[in-house]
Motif scaffolding. Structure first.
Motif, PDB file in Angstrom:
ATOM      1  N   GLN A  59       0.886  -1.256  -0.070  1.00  0.00           N
ATOM      2  CA  GLN A  59       0.089  -0.005   0.031  1.00  0.00           C
ATOM      3  C   GLN A  59       0.924   1.263  -0.016  1.00  0.00           C
ATOM      4  O   GLN A  59       1.962   1.294   0.591  1.00  0.00           O
ATOM      5  CB  GLN A  59      -0.940  -0.129   1.233  1.00  0.00           C
ATOM      6  N   SER A  60       0.295   2.263  -0.648  1.00  0.00           N
ATOM      7  CA  SER A  60       1.127   3.479  -0.510  1.00  0.00           C
ATOM      8  C   SER A  60       0.313   4.680  -1.172  1.00  0.00           C
ATOM      9  O   SER A  60      -0.723   4.508  -1.633  1.00  0.00           O
ATOM     10  CB  SER A  60       2.248   3.299  -1.986  1.00  0.00           C
ATOM     11  N   ASN A  61       0.921   5.976  -0.942  1.00  0.00           N
ATOM     12  CA  ASN A  61       0.421   7.063  -1.503  1.00  0.00           C
ATOM     13  C   ASN A  61      -0.919   7.555  -0.531  1.00  0.00           C
ATOM     14  O   ASN A  61      -2.155   7.453  -1.366  1.00  0.00           O
ATOM     15  CB  ASN A  61       0.280   7.172  -2.982  1.00  0.00           C
ATOM     16  N   PRO A  62      -1.095   7.323   0.458  1.00  0.00           N
ATOM     17  CA  PRO A  62      -2.222   7.567   1.126  1.00  0.00           C
ATOM     18  C   PRO A  62      -2.707   9.054   1.166  1.00  0.00           C
ATOM     19  O   PRO A  62      -1.789  10.047   0.760  1.00  0.00           O
ATOM     20  CB  PRO A  62      -2.013   7.359   2.576  1.00  0.00           C
ATOM     21  N   ASN A  70     -15.437  15.697  12.760  1.00  0.00           N
ATOM     22  CA  ASN A  70     -13.848  15.365  12.857  1.00  0.00           C
ATOM     23  C   ASN A  70     -13.481  14.013  12.744  1.00  0.00           C
ATOM     24  O   ASN A  70     -12.635  13.187  13.438  1.00  0.00           O
ATOM     25  CB  ASN A  70     -13.782  15.749  14.623  1.00  0.00           C
ATOM     26  N   LYS A  71     -14.462  13.226  11.997  1.00  0.00           N
ATOM     27  CA  LYS A  71     -13.770  11.872  11.662  1.00  0.00           C
ATOM     28  C   LYS A  71     -12.985  11.997  10.552  1.00  0.00           C
ATOM     29  O   LYS A  71     -12.981  12.689   9.705  1.00  0.00           O
ATOM     30  CB  LYS A  71     -15.146  11.143  11.151  1.00  0.00           C
ATOM     31  N   VAL A  72     -12.133  10.782  10.498  1.00  0.00           N
ATOM     32  CA  VAL A  72     -11.056  10.812   9.289  1.00  0.00           C
ATOM     33  C   VAL A  72     -11.304   9.837   8.367  1.00  0.00           C
ATOM     34  O   VAL A  72     -11.868   8.777   8.521  1.00  0.00           O
ATOM     35  CB  VAL A  72      -9.557  10.241  10.349  1.00  0.00           C
ATOM     36  N   HIS A  73     -10.969  10.213   7.188  1.00  0.00           N
ATOM     37  CA  HIS A  73     -11.144   9.598   5.936  1.00  0.00           C
ATOM     38  C   HIS A  73      -9.840   9.255   5.119  1.00  0.00           C
ATOM     39  O   HIS A  73      -9.100  10.388   4.971  1.00  0.00           O
ATOM     40  CB  HIS A  73     -12.237  10.207   5.225  1.00  0.00           C
ATOM     41  N   ILE A  74      -9.375   8.158   4.892  1.00  0.00           N
ATOM     42  CA  ILE A  74      -8.348   7.961   4.067  1.00  0.00           C
ATOM     43  C   ILE A  74      -8.295   6.926   2.887  1.00  0.00           C
ATOM     44  O   ILE A  74      -9.055   6.034   2.991  1.00  0.00           O
ATOM     45  CB  ILE A  74      -7.042   7.226   5.073  1.00  0.00           C
ATOM     46  N   THR A  75      -7.544   7.417   2.000  1.00  0.00           N
ATOM     47  CA  THR A  75      -7.856   6.441   0.727  1.00  0.00           C
ATOM     48  C   THR A  75      -6.049   6.187   0.321  1.00  0.00           C
ATOM     49  O   THR A  75      -5.240   6.791   0.758  1.00  0.00           O
ATOM     50  CB  THR A  75      -8.177   7.146  -0.443  1.00  0.00           C
ATOM     51  N   GLN A  76      -5.827   4.943  -0.233  1.00  0.00           N
ATOM     52  CA  GLN A  76      -4.620   4.552  -0.586  1.00  0.00           C
ATOM     53  C   GLN A  76      -4.718   3.514  -1.637  1.00  0.00           C
ATOM     54  O   GLN A  76      -5.661   2.660  -1.609  1.00  0.00           O
ATOM     55  CB  GLN A  76      -3.999   3.862   0.733  1.00  0.00           C
ATOM     56  N   SER A  77      -3.564   3.344  -2.477  1.00  0.00           N
ATOM     57  CA  SER A  77      -3.541   2.318  -3.252  1.00  0.00           C
ATOM     58  C   SER A  77      -2.818   1.255  -2.677  1.00  0.00           C
ATOM     59  O   SER A  77      -2.317   1.132  -1.840  1.00  0.00           O
ATOM     60  CB  SER A  77      -2.754   2.950  -4.749  1.00  0.00           C
ATOM     61  N   ALA A  78      -3.210  -0.045  -3.561  1.00  0.00           N
ATOM     62  CA  ALA A  78      -2.654  -1.309  -2.837  1.00  0.00           C
ATOM     63  C   ALA A  78      -2.128  -1.993  -4.176  1.00  0.00           C
ATOM     64  O   ALA A  78      -2.387  -1.893  -5.110  1.00  0.00           O
ATOM     65  CB  ALA A  78      -3.843  -2.200  -2.309  1.00  0.00           C
ATOM     66  N   TYR A  83      -8.040  -0.215  -4.786  1.00  0.00           N
ATOM     67  CA  TYR A  83      -7.958   1.078  -4.224  1.00  0.00           C
ATOM     68  C   TYR A  83      -8.581   0.814  -2.963  1.00  0.00           C
ATOM     69  O   TYR A  83      -9.703   0.346  -2.857  1.00  0.00           O
ATOM     70  CB  TYR A  83      -8.525   2.164  -4.915  1.00  0.00           C
ATOM     71  N   ARG A  84      -7.980   1.340  -1.614  1.00  0.00           N
ATOM     72  CA  ARG A  84      -8.753   1.237  -0.462  1.00  0.00           C
ATOM     73  C   ARG A  84      -9.080   2.547   0.219  1.00  0.00           C
ATOM     74  O   ARG A  84      -8.611   3.581   0.012  1.00  0.00           O
ATOM     75  CB  ARG A  84      -7.447   0.634   0.501  1.00  0.00           C
ATOM     76  N   TYR A  85     -10.203   2.431   0.671  1.00  0.00           N
ATOM     77  CA  TYR A  85     -10.898   3.415   1.457  1.00  0.00           C
ATOM     78  C   TYR A  85     -11.238   3.171   2.788  1.00  0.00           C
ATOM     79  O   TYR A  85     -11.958   1.858   3.258  1.00  0.00           O
ATOM     80  CB  TYR A  85     -12.172   3.762   0.837  1.00  0.00           C
ATOM     81  N   CYS A  86     -10.850   3.922   3.885  1.00  0.00           N
ATOM     82  CA  CYS A  86     -10.774   3.487   5.255  1.00  0.00           C
ATOM     83  C   CYS A  86     -11.407   4.934   5.872  1.00  0.00           C
ATOM     84  O   CYS A  86     -11.131   6.002   5.474  1.00  0.00           O
ATOM     85  CB  CYS A  86      -9.468   3.467   5.930  1.00  0.00           C
TER      86      CYS A  86
END
Length: 268
Positions: A59-62, A70-78, A83-86
C-alpha cells in the motif's frame, strides 16, 4: 522505527493534527499508518486491513481528509491492483476495497459541507471523478484529458463554498481544469505548452481558483489563477537543478497571498 514515505496531513476543527503515511521499514512493509496528537500525546496505528482481517502489502500514497464531525477518511492504493478507502466514522477503523479503480496514479479526496466524500484519480489515460453518495462509490470519466503515462502525472481536488467540485490534472503539454458548476462537468485545457505534471489546487474565500504545476522538463514552478476573471499563468521560480523529477515539491500551500514551496516564499 518506521521508515515513513508519502506523508499527508490534516487538521480537525479542534486543531488536532492527523497524519497518514506509508511505512517502508522491514516491519509492516508498505503498510498505511495513521497518527494523531489527540489529548496532547502522539499515537500511531496500522490501519491496513483493520476490521476485515486482511493484510495488504504494497500500500502507498495515502490521502487524508477530515469531515465536519472530526472523523478521518483515508484512501490509498494497494499492490493487489485495488484501491482502499478507510474511515473511523463509527468510532473504530473500517476499510473496504474500491476494486473498480484498478491502480490509480493519484487519488486525492475532499469532503463537502454535507460530508460527501469526493475523489479524483487518473487511471489508464483518463481522469475520473468519484463520490460515495448514498453510501456507494461511483465514478465517471471526465472529458478533455488524455495523456501518455510517464509516472509523473497527478491530480488535485477541492470544493468551494457552494459545494462545487474543482479538479486539476497535469499531463502532456497542458494543465486540465474541471468543475461541475451548474450540475454538469466541463473541462478546459490551460494551454501554455509548459508540461505541468505534479499539481496542487486551492480555492480562496471568494471561490477563485489557484493552481500550481511543476514543469519537470524545465524545472519550473508555474502558478495559474482565474482571480481576475480569465485564466493567466506565471513562472514563479526555477526549481533546484538537482530535482528534475519535481516529486519533492508537489504540494503547495496558499496563505495570506504567499505561495510557498519547500524552501522559500514568493510574493510574485
Amino acid at each position: 522505527n518506521d521508515y515513513a514515505t508519502t506523508p499527508m496531513i490534516a487538521i480537525d476543527l479542534n486543531d488536532n493534527v492527523h497524519i497518514a503515511y506509508t511505512n517502508s521499514s522491514s516491519v509492516d512493509y508498505r503498510q498505511t499508518k495513521y497518527c494523531n496528537n489527540s489529548g496532547g500525546t502522539w499515537s500511531c496505528i496500522n490501519i491496513s486491513g483493520i476490521a476485515t482481517g486482511e493484510t495488504y502489502t504494497g500500500q502507498s500514497n495515502p490521502n487524508i481528509a477530515i469531515d465536519t464531525n472530526n472523523k478521518v477518511h483515508i484512501t490509498q492504493s494497494a499492490s493487489t491492483n485495488k484501491y482502499r478507502y478507510c474511515n473511523n466514522t463509527a468510532g473504530v477503523w473500517s476499510c473496504s476495497n474500491i476494486s473498480w479503480l484498478g491502480l490509480p496514479l493519484s487519488g486525492p479526496i475532499s469532503i463537502d459541507s454535507n460530508n460527501l466524500i469526493r475523489m479524483s484519480y487518473i487511471n489508464g489515460s483518463m481522469l475520473h471523478y468519484c463520490n460515495n453518495s448514498g453510501g456507494t462509490w461511483s465514478c465517471i470519466p471526465l472529458p478533455e484529458y488524455n495523456y501518455t503515462n510517464t509516472g509523473n502525472e497527478a491530480t488535485a481536488i477541492a470544493i468551494d463554498s457552494k459545494n462545487i467540485t474543482h479538479i486539476s490534472a497535469g499531463g502532456n503539454s497542458n494543465l486540465t481544469y474541471c468543475n461541475n458548476s451548474g450540475g454538469t462537468w466541463s473541462c478546459i485545457r490551460l494551454k501554455d505548452g509548459r508540461s505541468p505534471r505534479q499539481v496542487s489546487l486551492e480555492i480562496d474565500k471568494n471561490d477563485k481558483i489557484h493552481l500550481v504545476g511543476i514543469n519537470i522538463n524545465e524545472n519550473r514552478l508555474i502558478y495559474y489563477t482565474n482571480i481576475r476573471g480569465t485564466w493567466e499563468n506565471l513562472n514563479l521560480t526555477d526549481l533546484p537543478s538537482t530535482d528534475t523529477s519535481g516529486t519533492n515539491l508537489d504540494r503547495i500551500a496558499i496563505k495570506k497571498g504567499l505561495l510557498a514551496n519547500s524552501t522559500k516564499f514568493s510574493d510574485n
